[in-house]
Structure formats: C-alpha cells, structure tokens
Design a protein around this motif. Structure first.
Motif, PDB file in Angstrom:
ATOM      1  N   ALA A 166      28.041  40.192  57.294  1.00  0.00           N
ATOM      2  CA  ALA A 166      28.376  41.079  56.089  1.00  0.00           C
ATOM      3  C   ALA A 166      29.849  41.324  56.289  1.00  0.00           C
ATOM      4  N   LEU A 167      30.517  41.374  57.222  1.00  0.00           N
ATOM      5  CA  LEU A 167      31.985  41.528  57.087  1.00  0.00           C
ATOM      6  C   LEU A 167      32.692  40.405  56.497  1.00  0.00           C
ATOM      7  N   ILE A 168      32.245  39.189  56.991  1.00  0.00           N
ATOM      8  CA  ILE A 168      32.913  37.977  56.386  1.00  0.00           C
ATOM      9  C   ILE A 168      32.571  37.796  54.959  1.00  0.00           C
ATOM     10  N   GLY A 169      31.307  38.134  54.371  1.00  0.00           N
ATOM     11  CA  GLY A 169      31.025  38.244  53.116  1.00  0.00           C
ATOM     12  C   GLY A 169      31.778  39.015  52.258  1.00  0.00           C
ATOM     13  N   MET A 170      31.998  40.338  52.976  1.00  0.00           N
ATOM     14  CA  MET A 170      33.003  41.237  52.086  1.00  0.00           C
ATOM     15  C   MET A 170      34.610  40.677  51.986  1.00  0.00           C
ATOM     16  N   ALA A 171      34.847  40.029  53.131  1.00  0.00           N
ATOM     17  CA  ALA A 171      36.185  39.652  53.192  1.00  0.00           C
ATOM     18  C   ALA A 171      36.362  38.505  51.854  1.00  0.00           C
ATOM     19  N   ILE A 172      35.411  37.632  51.733  1.00  0.00           N
ATOM     20  CA  ILE A 172      35.298  36.559  50.872  1.00  0.00           C
ATOM     21  C   ILE A 172      35.390  37.238  49.457  1.00  0.00           C
ATOM     22  N   LEU A 173      34.534  38.193  49.379  1.00  0.00           N
ATOM     23  CA  LEU A 173      34.627  38.938  47.896  1.00  0.00           C
ATOM     24  C   LEU A 173      35.848  39.737  47.551  1.00  0.00           C
ATOM     25  N   LEU A 174      36.477  40.113  48.563  1.00  0.00           N
ATOM     26  CA  LEU A 174      37.763  40.839  48.341  1.00  0.00           C
ATOM     27  C   LEU A 174      39.003  39.590  47.961  1.00  0.00           C
ATOM     28  N   LEU A 175      38.880  38.677  48.938  1.00  0.00           N
ATOM     29  CA  LEU A 175      39.884  37.681  48.521  1.00  0.00           C
ATOM     30  C   LEU A 175      39.655  36.834  47.126  1.00  0.00           C
ATOM     31  N   GLY A 176      38.347  36.782  46.747  1.00  0.00           N
ATOM     32  CA  GLY A 176      37.988  36.272  45.424  1.00  0.00           C
ATOM     33  C   GLY A 176      38.576  37.358  44.260  1.00  0.00           C
ATOM     34  N   GLN A 177      38.353  38.667  44.379  1.00  0.00           N
ATOM     35  CA  GLN A 177      38.686  39.509  43.387  1.00  0.00           C
ATOM     36  C   GLN A 177      40.405  39.446  43.352  1.00  0.00           C
ATOM     37  N   LEU A 178      41.044  39.227  44.538  1.00  0.00           N
ATOM     38  CA  LEU A 178      42.526  39.404  44.549  1.00  0.00           C
ATOM     39  C   LEU A 178      43.208  37.816  43.727  1.00  0.00           C
ATOM     40  N   GLY A 179      42.174  36.975  44.255  1.00  0.00           N
ATOM     41  CA  GLY A 179      42.702  35.546  43.314  1.00  0.00           C
ATOM     42  C   GLY A 179      42.613  35.633  42.047  1.00  0.00           C
ATOM     43  N   ALA A 180      41.251  36.320  41.457  1.00  0.00           N
ATOM     44  CA  ALA A 180      41.028  36.653  39.870  1.00  0.00           C
ATOM     45  C   ALA A 180      42.007  37.257  39.331  1.00  0.00           C
ATOM     46  N   ASP A 181      42.592  38.408  40.201  1.00  0.00           N
ATOM     47  CA  ASP A 181      43.760  39.324  39.367  1.00  0.00           C
ATOM     48  C   ASP A 181      44.943  38.497  39.582  1.00  0.00           C
ATOM     49  N   GLY A 182      45.186  37.635  40.376  1.00  0.00           N
ATOM     50  CA  GLY A 182      46.472  36.833  40.257  1.00  0.00           C
ATOM     51  C   GLY A 182      46.294  35.958  39.174  1.00  0.00           C
ATOM     52  N   VAL A 183      45.048  35.444  39.020  1.00  0.00           N
ATOM     53  CA  VAL A 183      45.102  34.476  37.757  1.00  0.00           C
ATOM     54  C   VAL A 183      45.197  35.123  36.353  1.00  0.00           C
ATOM     55  N   ARG A 184      44.636  36.228  36.447  1.00  0.00           N
ATOM     56  CA  ARG A 184      44.887  37.040  35.110  1.00  0.00           C
ATOM     57  C   ARG A 184      46.358  37.640  35.122  1.00  0.00           C
ATOM     58  N   ARG A 185      46.937  38.025  36.000  1.00  0.00           N
ATOM     59  CA  ARG A 185      48.470  38.400  35.861  1.00  0.00           C
ATOM     60  C   ARG A 185      49.357  36.893  35.345  1.00  0.00           C
ATOM     61  N   ALA A 186      48.795  35.923  35.881  1.00  0.00           N
ATOM     62  CA  ALA A 186      49.814  34.515  35.552  1.00  0.00           C
ATOM     63  C   ALA A 186      49.434  34.365  34.128  1.00  0.00           C
ATOM     64  N   ARG A 187      48.128  34.541  33.747  1.00  0.00           N
ATOM     65  CA  ARG A 187      47.960  33.981  32.452  1.00  0.00           C
ATOM     66  C   ARG A 187      48.691  35.019  31.288  1.00  0.00           C
TER      67      ARG A 187
END
Length: 121
Positions: free
Chosen positions: A16-37
């Motif tokens: 469960a902890l690993i899954g939450m970490a993956i979701l958090l990293l995915g959200q951070l990556g998506a935010d970075g892509v939105r800012r770059a665009r």
C-alpha cells in the motif's frame, strides 16, 4: 502465540505504501508536464505578440491555452498564459534588423545593439 499471518499484514502494508508513492510520483510528473507545456506555449505567444499583438490570442487559442494578460512596453512584450490550470509567464523582445532599424534610437546597448552592417553590392 500464533504469528503466522503477521507477515502477510506487513506485506500488504508495504504494498500500500509503495502504491501511494507511485501515485504521488505520477501526480508530480503530470504537474511538471503541465507546467512545461504552459511555459512553451507562453514563449510562443510572447514571440507572436512581438510581431503582431493580435496574433497573441490566436496563438494561445491554437494551443488550447488562455491569454491571461499581455503588457507591451516599446519593443518588449510580456505575456501570462494559462493551460490546464498552470500559469506561465514569458517575455520576448523585438530586435529590428535591416536598414530601417537605423531609424530607432540605438543608444541603449542593453536592449538595442547596433544595426548589423549590410553588405553593398
């Protein structure tokens, strides 16, 4: 005391902890892509606005963004663009090149360098 099932509970907790970490990293990556665009679109809009102020809104719309503000001072343009909830600011400067740039005051070396010499002949 029987502890046979305790390792299973620990394993599920770790997963469960690993899954939450993956979701958090995915959200951070998506935010970075939105800012770059948004930043890339703001750059394009600022460059378009220096050539033609009317083109700024059209360039933003063509890239599915909204032009929030545009300030032009002399040959410098600053724009703020919103795309997918991300705001980005960009600045562009129009630097004239050619014979007609001699008509512009070039006494400010920070903004307007000397006009390039044009080869004769």
């Amino acid at each position: 005391m029987d502890e046979r099932g305790s390792i299973s509970v620990l394993g599920v907790g770790m997963l469960a902890l690993i899954g939450m970490a993956i979701l958090l990293l995915g959200q951070l990556g998506a935010d970075g892509v939105r800012r770059a665009r948004a930043t890339a679109i703001a750059d394009a809009v600022a460059m378009a606005a220096t050539a033609d102020p009317q083109a700024a809104r059209a360039t933003a719309a063509a890239n599915r963004a909204t032009l929030v503000s545009m300030v032009q001072e002399g040959f410098e343009t600053e724009v703020v663009v919103r795309r997918d909830g991300s705001l980005a600011t960009a600045r562009a400067e129009f630097r004239p090149i050619g014979w007609w740039c001699q008509l512009i005051d070039t006494s400010d070396p920070l903004h307007f360098g000397a006009c390039p010499s044009t080869p004769v002949g």
